[in-house]
Scaffold this motif. Structure first.
Motif, PDB file in Angstrom:
ATOM      1  N   ALA A  12       6.437  -1.873  18.281  1.00 51.70           N
ATOM      2  CA  ALA A  12       5.897  -2.920  17.407  1.00 51.70           C
ATOM      3  C   ALA A  12       5.791  -2.433  15.963  1.00 51.70           C
ATOM      4  O   ALA A  12       6.106  -3.174  15.018  1.00 51.70           O
ATOM      5  N   TYR A  13       5.367  -1.195  15.785  1.00 51.70           N
ATOM      6  CA  TYR A  13       5.248  -0.660  14.419  1.00 51.70           C
ATOM      7  C   TYR A  13       6.614  -0.443  13.772  1.00 51.70           C
ATOM      8  O   TYR A  13       6.774  -0.663  12.567  1.00 51.70           O
ATOM      9  N   PHE A  14       7.601  -0.029  14.550  1.00 55.99           N
ATOM     10  CA  PHE A  14       8.948   0.108  13.989  1.00 55.99           C
ATOM     11  C   PHE A  14       9.486  -1.259  13.549  1.00 55.99           C
ATOM     12  O   PHE A  14      10.157  -1.372  12.513  1.00 55.99           O
ATOM     13  N   LEU A  15       9.178  -2.285  14.321  1.00 56.71           N
ATOM     14  CA  LEU A  15       9.611  -3.634  13.940  1.00 56.71           C
ATOM     15  C   LEU A  15       8.882  -4.106  12.687  1.00 56.71           C
ATOM     16  O   LEU A  15       9.473  -4.767  11.826  1.00 56.71           O
ATOM     17  N   ALA A  16       7.603  -3.760  12.573  1.00 57.75           N
ATOM     18  CA  ALA A  16       6.850  -4.109  11.360  1.00 57.75           C
ATOM     19  C   ALA A  16       7.459  -3.419  10.140  1.00 57.75           C
ATOM     20  O   ALA A  16       7.582  -4.022   9.062  1.00 57.75           O
ATOM     21  N   ASP A  17       7.854  -2.167  10.313  1.00 55.26           N
ATOM     22  CA  ASP A  17       8.526  -1.440   9.228  1.00 55.26           C
ATOM     23  C   ASP A  17       9.810  -2.157   8.819  1.00 55.26           C
ATOM     24  O   ASP A  17      10.100  -2.321   7.627  1.00 55.26           O
ATOM     25  N   ALA A  18      10.583  -2.566   9.819  1.00 53.24           N
ATOM     26  CA  ALA A  18      11.856  -3.236   9.545  1.00 53.24           C
ATOM     27  C   ALA A  18      11.637  -4.539   8.779  1.00 53.24           C
ATOM     28  O   ALA A  18      12.335  -4.822   7.795  1.00 53.24           O
ATOM     29  N   VAL A  19      10.658  -5.323   9.210  1.00 52.06           N
ATOM     30  CA  VAL A  19      10.377  -6.597   8.540  1.00 52.06           C
ATOM     31  C   VAL A  19       9.931  -6.357   7.098  1.00 52.06           C
ATOM     32  O   VAL A  19      10.343  -7.068   6.171  1.00 52.06           O
ATOM     33  N   SER A  20       9.104  -5.348   6.903  1.00 50.35           N
ATOM     34  CA  SER A  20       8.629  -5.031   5.560  1.00 50.35           C
ATOM     35  C   SER A  20       9.794  -4.725   4.623  1.00 50.35           C
ATOM     36  O   SER A  20       9.879  -5.261   3.510  1.00 50.35           O
ATOM     37  N   VAL A  21      10.709  -3.894   5.088  1.00 49.30           N
ATOM     38  CA  VAL A  21      11.831  -3.492   4.233  1.00 49.30           C
ATOM     39  C   VAL A  21      12.861  -4.614   4.101  1.00 49.30           C
ATOM     40  O   VAL A  21      13.526  -4.732   3.070  1.00 49.30           O
ATOM     41  N   LEU A  22      12.975  -5.451   5.113  1.00 46.51           N
ATOM     42  CA  LEU A  22      13.838  -6.635   4.979  1.00 46.51           C
ATOM     43  C   LEU A  22      13.335  -7.550   3.863  1.00 46.51           C
ATOM     44  O   LEU A  22      14.098  -8.315   3.281  1.00 46.51           O
ATOM     45  N   ASN A  23      12.044  -7.439   3.562  1.00 44.67           N
ATOM     46  CA  ASN A  23      11.450  -8.184   2.451  1.00 44.67           C
ATOM     47  C   ASN A  23      11.351  -7.326   1.183  1.00 44.67           C
ATOM     48  O   ASN A  23      10.629  -7.676   0.248  1.00 44.67           O
ATOM     49  N   PHE A  24      12.059  -6.193   1.200  1.00 48.66           N
ATOM     50  CA  PHE A  24      12.127  -5.278   0.049  1.00 48.66           C
ATOM     51  C   PHE A  24      10.767  -4.694  -0.332  1.00 48.66           C
ATOM     52  O   PHE A  24      10.468  -4.487  -1.502  1.00 48.66           O
ATOM     53  N   HIS A  25       9.948  -4.432   0.691  1.00 47.02           N
ATOM     54  CA  HIS A  25       8.669  -3.763   0.487  1.00 47.02           C
ATOM     55  C   HIS A  25       8.665  -2.448   1.244  1.00 47.02           C
ATOM     56  O   HIS A  25       8.932  -2.418   2.447  1.00 47.02           O
ATOM     57  N   ARG A  26       8.357  -1.387   0.547  1.00 51.13           N
ATOM     58  CA  ARG A  26       8.251  -0.075   1.176  1.00 51.13           C
ATOM     59  C   ARG A  26       7.028  -0.063   2.097  1.00 51.13           C
ATOM     60  O   ARG A  26       5.947  -0.483   1.695  1.00 51.13           O
ATOM     61  N   PRO A  27       7.172   0.401   3.341  1.00 47.19           N
ATOM     62  CA  PRO A  27       6.023   0.447   4.248  1.00 47.19           C
ATOM     63  C   PRO A  27       4.871   1.272   3.671  1.00 47.19           C
ATOM     64  O   PRO A  27       5.073   2.374   3.167  1.00 47.19           O
ATOM     65  N   SER A  28       3.689   0.704   3.725  1.00 48.74           N
ATOM     66  CA  SER A  28       2.486   1.364   3.210  1.00 48.74           C
ATOM     67  C   SER A  28       1.345   0.983   4.145  1.00 48.74           C
ATOM     68  O   SER A  28       0.790  -0.113   4.031  1.00 48.74           O
ATOM     69  N   PRO A  29       1.006   1.841   5.103  1.00 52.80           N
ATOM     70  CA  PRO A  29       0.162   1.441   6.237  1.00 52.80           C
ATOM     71  C   PRO A  29      -1.177   0.791   5.909  1.00 52.80           C
ATOM     72  O   PRO A  29      -1.592  -0.135   6.596  1.00 52.80           O
ATOM     73  N   VAL A  30      -1.861   1.227   4.863  1.00 50.36           N
ATOM     74  CA  VAL A  30      -3.159   0.628   4.535  1.00 50.36           C
ATOM     75  C   VAL A  30      -2.997  -0.819   4.069  1.00 50.36           C
ATOM     76  O   VAL A  30      -3.816  -1.684   4.381  1.00 50.36           O
ATOM     77  N   HIS A  31      -1.942  -1.085   3.333  1.00 51.44           N
ATOM     78  CA  HIS A  31      -1.748  -2.406   2.724  1.00 51.44           C
ATOM     79  C   HIS A  31      -0.794  -3.302   3.511  1.00 51.44           C
ATOM     80  O   HIS A  31      -0.634  -4.477   3.198  1.00 51.44           O
ATOM     81  N   MET A  32      -0.176  -2.745   4.523  1.00 56.82           N
ATOM     82  CA  MET A  32       0.985  -3.388   5.135  1.00 56.82           C
ATOM     83  C   MET A  32       0.666  -4.720   5.805  1.00 56.82           C
ATOM     84  O   MET A  32       1.414  -5.694   5.665  1.00 56.82           O
ATOM     85  N   LEU A  33      -0.431  -4.785   6.530  1.00 60.19           N
ATOM     86  CA  LEU A  33      -0.761  -6.030   7.227  1.00 60.19           C
ATOM     87  C   LEU A  33      -0.990  -7.159   6.225  1.00 60.19           C
ATOM     88  O   LEU A  33      -0.499  -8.277   6.415  1.00 60.19           O
ATOM     89  N   LYS A  34      -1.707  -6.868   5.160  1.00 58.10           N
ATOM     90  CA  LYS A  34      -1.951  -7.873   4.115  1.00 58.10           C
ATOM     91  C   LYS A  34      -0.632  -8.340   3.506  1.00 58.10           C
ATOM     92  O   LYS A  34      -0.411  -9.542   3.303  1.00 58.10           O
ATOM     93  N   ILE A  35       0.258  -7.399   3.237  1.00 63.50           N
ATOM     94  CA  ILE A  35       1.552  -7.734   2.636  1.00 63.50           C
ATOM     95  C   ILE A  35       2.396  -8.565   3.599  1.00 63.50           C
ATOM     96  O   ILE A  35       3.017  -9.556   3.199  1.00 63.50           O
ATOM     97  N   LEU A  36       2.411  -8.175   4.869  1.00 67.09           N
ATOM     98  CA  LEU A  36       3.175  -8.926   5.866  1.00 67.09           C
ATOM     99  C   LEU A  36       2.713 -10.378   5.935  1.00 67.09           C
ATOM    100  O   LEU A  36       3.522 -11.303   6.059  1.00 67.09           O
ATOM    101  N   ARG A  37       1.414 -10.574   5.843  1.00 68.37           N
ATOM    102  CA  ARG A  37       0.857 -11.927   5.936  1.00 68.37           C
ATOM    103  C   ARG A  37       1.201 -12.782   4.724  1.00 68.37           C
ATOM    104  O   ARG A  37       1.154 -14.011   4.793  1.00 68.37           O
ATOM    105  N   GLU A  38       1.521 -12.131   3.612  1.00 72.85           N
ATOM    106  CA  GLU A  38       1.785 -12.868   2.373  1.00 72.85           C
ATOM    107  C   GLU A  38       3.260 -13.178   2.153  1.00 72.85           C
ATOM    108  O   GLU A  38       3.612 -13.852   1.184  1.00 72.85           O
ATOM    109  N   PHE A  39       4.120 -12.694   3.039  1.00 70.14           N
ATOM    110  CA  PHE A  39       5.545 -12.963   2.878  1.00 70.14           C
ATOM    111  C   PHE A  39       5.832 -14.459   3.031  1.00 70.14           C
ATOM    112  O   PHE A  39       5.150 -15.166   3.777  1.00 70.14           O
ATOM    113  N   ASP A  40       6.860 -14.912   2.337  1.00 71.54           N
ATOM    114  CA  ASP A  40       7.283 -16.310   2.454  1.00 71.54           C
ATOM    115  C   ASP A  40       7.705 -16.618   3.888  1.00 71.54           C
ATOM    116  O   ASP A  40       8.178 -15.739   4.619  1.00 71.54           O
ATOM    117  N   LYS A  41       7.545 -17.863   4.268  1.00 72.65           N
ATOM    118  CA  LYS A  41       7.937 -18.278   5.610  1.00 72.65           C
ATOM    119  C   LYS A  41       9.455 -18.399   5.700  1.00 72.65           C
ATOM    120  O   LYS A  41      10.084 -19.100   4.915  1.00 72.65           O
TER     121      LYS A  41
END
Length: 273
Positions: free
Chosen positions: A120-149
């Motif tokens: 699950a975490y590897f997939l979260a990393d992939a989604v983050s970078v697919l949105n051109f965001h470098r994975p950053s564990p403290v901020h990552m959940l907030k950033i994932l939630r803010e991505f465009d639909k």
């Protein structure tokens, strides 16, 4: 200097990421000075690994007398898309491997549910970078939630459900912290646990319970995959049961593994569109 202090967002609890390009193969370390934490890495100008080059992208240069680092960062900028794509592919491959280990070990491997969390975490990393965001564990959940639909980001929900963020409570997080720190001391042995405690306190004080849950699990994932010969260390499962907040119901584990398998295939397809 890299990390979130260089490229926001950043919290007061976040450390300064400093990379020394000395070519030494030393473990990363943590230093506390004047109330601030510094995460020290050792790098090489000949680096080729996508996951490391990804972290170098956008760095601020503190000292580069020979202009060698400027040349490296320029090359990274030129090949940014290739580096990102290579990293995404690597994450999806790792997720697939973890899902296979989960399914194959359902009734035999005590770590099967740990592999599910890793997937699950590897997939979260992939989604983050697919949105051109470098994975950053403290901020990552907030950033994932803010991505465009879109089709890619629709997969964030099943991924975070598999991670289990909805279970986050202060009492559970307190127990997870103790196990995460202990696991970090065992695997890393570099005072990272002090940094983990600082971030935990900040997130608890600011009621970022789900973010804290995500963060602690992410740190455990990073340390879990470093351990060789896991089959010879069954005792670690007792630490991970709490640190990862592991599921014990094999039916549910299998169901989540199938769900993540579908998400992996979807991301593989969407990443090539």
């Amino acid at each position: 200097m890299g990390g979130c202090k260089n490229q926001g967002p950043s919290y007061d609890c976040c450390e300064y990421d400093i990379t020394v390009f000395d070519g030494k193969k030393q473990k990363e370390s943590f230093i506390e000075f004047d109330g601030a934490f510094y995460h020290i890495y050792h790098g090489t100008l000949q680096e080729t690994s996508p996951d490391i080059l990804l972290q170098y992208d956008g760095m601020t240069i503190l000292l580069d007398e020979q202009w060698e680092l400027r040349m490296l960062l320029s090359k990274i900028k030129e090949k940014k898309e290739q580096i990102f794509n290579a990293y995404i592919k690597s994450c999806l491959v790792e997720a697939g491997v973890c899902i296979t280990k989960t399914k194959n070990g359902l009734n035999t491997d005590p770590y099967s549910s740990s592999w599910l969390k890793c997937a699950a975490y590897f997939l979260a990393d992939a989604v983050s970078v697919l949105n051109f965001h470098r994975p950053s564990p403290v901020h990552m959940l907030k950033i994932l939630r803010e991505f465009d639909k879109n089709k890619i980001n629709e997969l964030i929900s099943p991924i975070t459900e598999s991670i289990g963020i909805e279970r986050a409570t202060p009492s559970l997080l307190s127990r997870m912290l103790k196990s995460t720190k202990g696991f970090s001391d065992l695997v890393e042995d570099n005072f990272h646990s002090k940094m983990i405690s600082q971030k935990y306190r900040y997130m608890i004080d600011n009621s970022l319970f789900s973010d804290c849950y995500f963060y602690l699990g992410y740190i455990n994932r990073n340390n879990f995959i470093k351990i060789p010969d896991l089959h010879r260390k069954p005792e670690l499962i007792h630490m991970l049961k709490t640190g990862f907040d592991l599921e014990s119901d094999t039916t549910k584990i299998e169901s989540e593994a199938n769900k993540l398998h579908q998400a992996t295939n979807s991301l593989l397809s969407l990443s090539h569109e």
